[in-house]
Design an enzyme around this catalytic site. Structure first.
Site, PDB file in Angstrom:
ATOM      1  N   PHE A 151      61.045  25.267  -2.185  1.00  0.00           N
ATOM      2  CA  PHE A 151      61.797  24.367  -2.146  1.00  0.00           C
ATOM      3  C   PHE A 151      62.539  24.508  -0.084  1.00  0.00           C
ATOM      4  CE2 PHE A 151      63.943  24.885  -5.849  1.00  0.00           C
ATOM      5  CZ  PHE A 151      64.880  24.119  -6.133  1.00  0.00           C
ATOM      6  N   ALA A 152      62.311  22.702   0.012  1.00  0.00           N
ATOM      7  CA  ALA A 152      61.996  22.659   1.716  1.00  0.00           C
ATOM      8  C   ALA A 152      63.598  21.792   1.838  1.00  0.00           C
ATOM      9  CB  ALA A 152      60.871  21.518   2.482  1.00  0.00           C
ATOM     10  N   ILE A 153      64.725  22.477   2.202  1.00  0.00           N
ATOM     11  CA  ILE A 153      65.719  22.313   2.866  1.00  0.00           C
ATOM     12  C   ILE A 153      66.075  22.154   3.466  1.00  0.00           C
ATOM     13  CG2 ILE A 153      68.510  22.547   1.348  1.00  0.00           C
ATOM     14  CD1 ILE A 153      66.815  21.952  -0.946  1.00  0.00           C
ATOM     15  N   TYR A 196      64.126  24.124   7.176  1.00  0.00           N
ATOM     16  CA  TYR A 196      62.836  24.505   6.033  1.00  0.00           C
ATOM     17  C   TYR A 196      61.862  23.252   6.110  1.00  0.00           C
ATOM     18  CZ  TYR A 196      64.194  29.422   5.793  1.00  0.00           C
ATOM     19  OH  TYR A 196      64.965  30.485   5.861  1.00  0.00           O
ATOM     20  N   ALA A 205      59.682  27.984   0.923  1.00  0.00           N
ATOM     21  CA  ALA A 205      58.457  27.121   1.303  1.00  0.00           C
ATOM     22  C   ALA A 205      57.670  27.854   2.728  1.00  0.00           C
ATOM     23  CB  ALA A 205      59.313  26.351   1.955  1.00  0.00           C
ATOM     24  N   ASP A 206      58.295  28.769   3.407  1.00  0.00           N
ATOM     25  CA  ASP A 206      58.057  29.769   4.166  1.00  0.00           C
ATOM     26  C   ASP A 206      57.258  30.701   4.379  1.00  0.00           C
ATOM     27  OD1 ASP A 206      60.066  31.486   3.298  1.00  0.00           O
ATOM     28  OD2 ASP A 206      61.184  32.363   4.940  1.00  0.00           O
ATOM     29  N   HIS A 262      57.460  43.220  -4.109  1.00  0.00           N
ATOM     30  CA  HIS A 262      58.249  43.104  -2.794  1.00  0.00           C
ATOM     31  C   HIS A 262      57.109  43.720  -2.500  1.00  0.00           C
ATOM     32  CE1 HIS A 262      60.726  42.640   0.269  1.00  0.00           C
ATOM     33  NE2 HIS A 262      61.236  41.869  -0.188  1.00  0.00           N
ATOM     34  N   THR A 302      66.693  47.789  -3.337  1.00  0.00           N
ATOM     35  CA  THR A 302      67.842  47.120  -3.465  1.00  0.00           C
ATOM     36  C   THR A 302      68.749  46.329  -3.976  1.00  0.00           C
ATOM     37  OG1 THR A 302      66.612  45.237  -1.882  1.00  0.00           O
ATOM     38  CG2 THR A 302      67.769  47.877  -0.235  1.00  0.00           C
ATOM     39  N   GLU A 322      67.732  36.931  -5.415  1.00  0.00           N
ATOM     40  CA  GLU A 322      66.626  38.306  -6.268  1.00  0.00           C
ATOM     41  C   GLU A 322      67.314  38.920  -6.648  1.00  0.00           C
ATOM     42  OE1 GLU A 322      63.198  39.309  -2.320  1.00  0.00           O
ATOM     43  OE2 GLU A 322      64.582  40.360  -2.930  1.00  0.00           O
TER      44      GLU A 322
END
Length: 332
Positions: free
Chosen positions: A100-102, A105, A191-192, A212, A224, A282
């Site tokens: 996802f490159a929204i 991003y 994406a990042d 994670h 968490t 998540e």
């Protein structure tokens, strides 16, 4: 009643029966021989030499390599990629990679795709599915043989939290409408990030999650999870196997569809009640994986932040890593 003709008929049947058995056995043998050749047993079986697995010599002694529900945990040294590559090539496997490159991003997309071409499923058929609200800004990247890029235009949202949570809705929608017909497996990635070492078919399974990097050595009390009982993502303090990262998960298209559909429906129920989980999509992912155990678990080699966590000796390779960035500047 005249029975004189019957013995002659019986002799005829007795003569036909052996012939029929011979025909069935002959054609059955031909069918099985043809089938075995096409399925790689034994005609297409690997002839590459490799080290014999030794029952009394575990591949890793320093880490857990098997969950209590018998799902392998993938670390460097626990698999032979040559054997796996051949098995997946025999099946003519196609892998889809969603990203996802929204909004801002989209700036990460070029590095993401270029490093994927270097390290992700090299030698296999891949379709990159780029979800973006800025299709004109999708970079031109040279792709290898058997690899293609598909741009899927979607809307953006004002809040980054909403962008994150609606990812589940979009993956679910396109899995049902498109991905089921086009690919065998679906890998869902952020994406990042960038690929910095081999990420191949060793990750593929009916359904996989990734440990994670911030919690792989922690007890469940430190996870968490969403702890409010009112939320659909709620997990009690005395429950939980691992804490999974939302930046890298996947499996067969059908299983990814079931996951993303369930998470989206849970989100909608929480939204109707004015609840937003602590870690958004998540949180729902972790709730789903608690009660629908993954068939394979990826070690933190497949999801790491070297800037925050360094490079501990337990990590033989860092395969998929965070790109340094200003989170506030990118999200706002």
């Amino acid at each position: 009643m005249n029975l004189r003709g019957r013995p002659k008929c019986n002799f005829l049947h007795l003569g036909i029966l052996p012939f029929a058995v011979f025909v069935l056995v002959f054609f059955g043998y031909l069918f099985l021989s043809f089938r075995s050749q096409n399925l790689g047993h034994p005609g297409a079986v690997t002839r590459n030499a490799y080290l014999q697995p030794r029952v009394l010599k575990p591949t890793r002694k320093d880490v857990l390599v098997l969950t209590p529900w018998l799902a392998p945990i993938i670390w460097e040294g626990t698999f032979n990629i040559d054997i796996l590559n051949e098995q997946f090539r025999i099946r003519n496997t196609t892998i889809g990679l969603t990203v996802f490159a929204i909004k801002k991003y989209v700036v990460f997309l070029k590095l993401f795709l270029e490093t994927a071409e270097q390290h992700f499923m090299v030698g296999h058929k891949v379709i990159y599915y780029v979800f973006t609200d800025r299709p004109a800004d999708v970079p031109q990247v040279i792709l290898g043989a058997g690899r293609q890029l598909v741009v899927l235009t979607v809307r953006n949202y004002t809040r980054w939290q909403d962008v994150s949570m609606h990812r589940m809705e979009m993956i679910s929608h396109f899995s049902e409408r498109r991905f089921l017909r086009e690919v065998d497996y679906l890998v869902c990635a952020d994406a990042d990030m960038k690929f910095s070492d081999h990420v191949g078919v060793e990750i593929l399974s009916t359904f996989f999650g990734t440990l994670h990097p911030g919690f792989y050595s922690s007890s469940r009390e430190a996870f968490t999870y969403e702890r409010r009982p009112q939320s659909q993502a709620y997990i009690p303090w005395d429950r939980g196997d691992f804490y999974y990262g939302g930046a890298f998960f996947g499996g067969s298209v059908l299983e990814v569809y079931h996951l993303t559909k369930a998470c989206h429906e849970a989100m909608m129920e929480d939204k109707a009640n004015g609840i937003e989980p602590v870690w958004h999509d998540e949180s729902y992912l972790n709730k789903y994986l608690l009660y629908h155990k993954p068939t394979k678990v990826l070690s933190p080699e497949y999801l790491w932040d070297q800037q925050l966590l360094g490079w501990p000796s337990i990590m033989k390779k860092l395969r998929y890593v965070a790109v340094p960035k200003d989170h506030q500047a990118i999200r706002n």
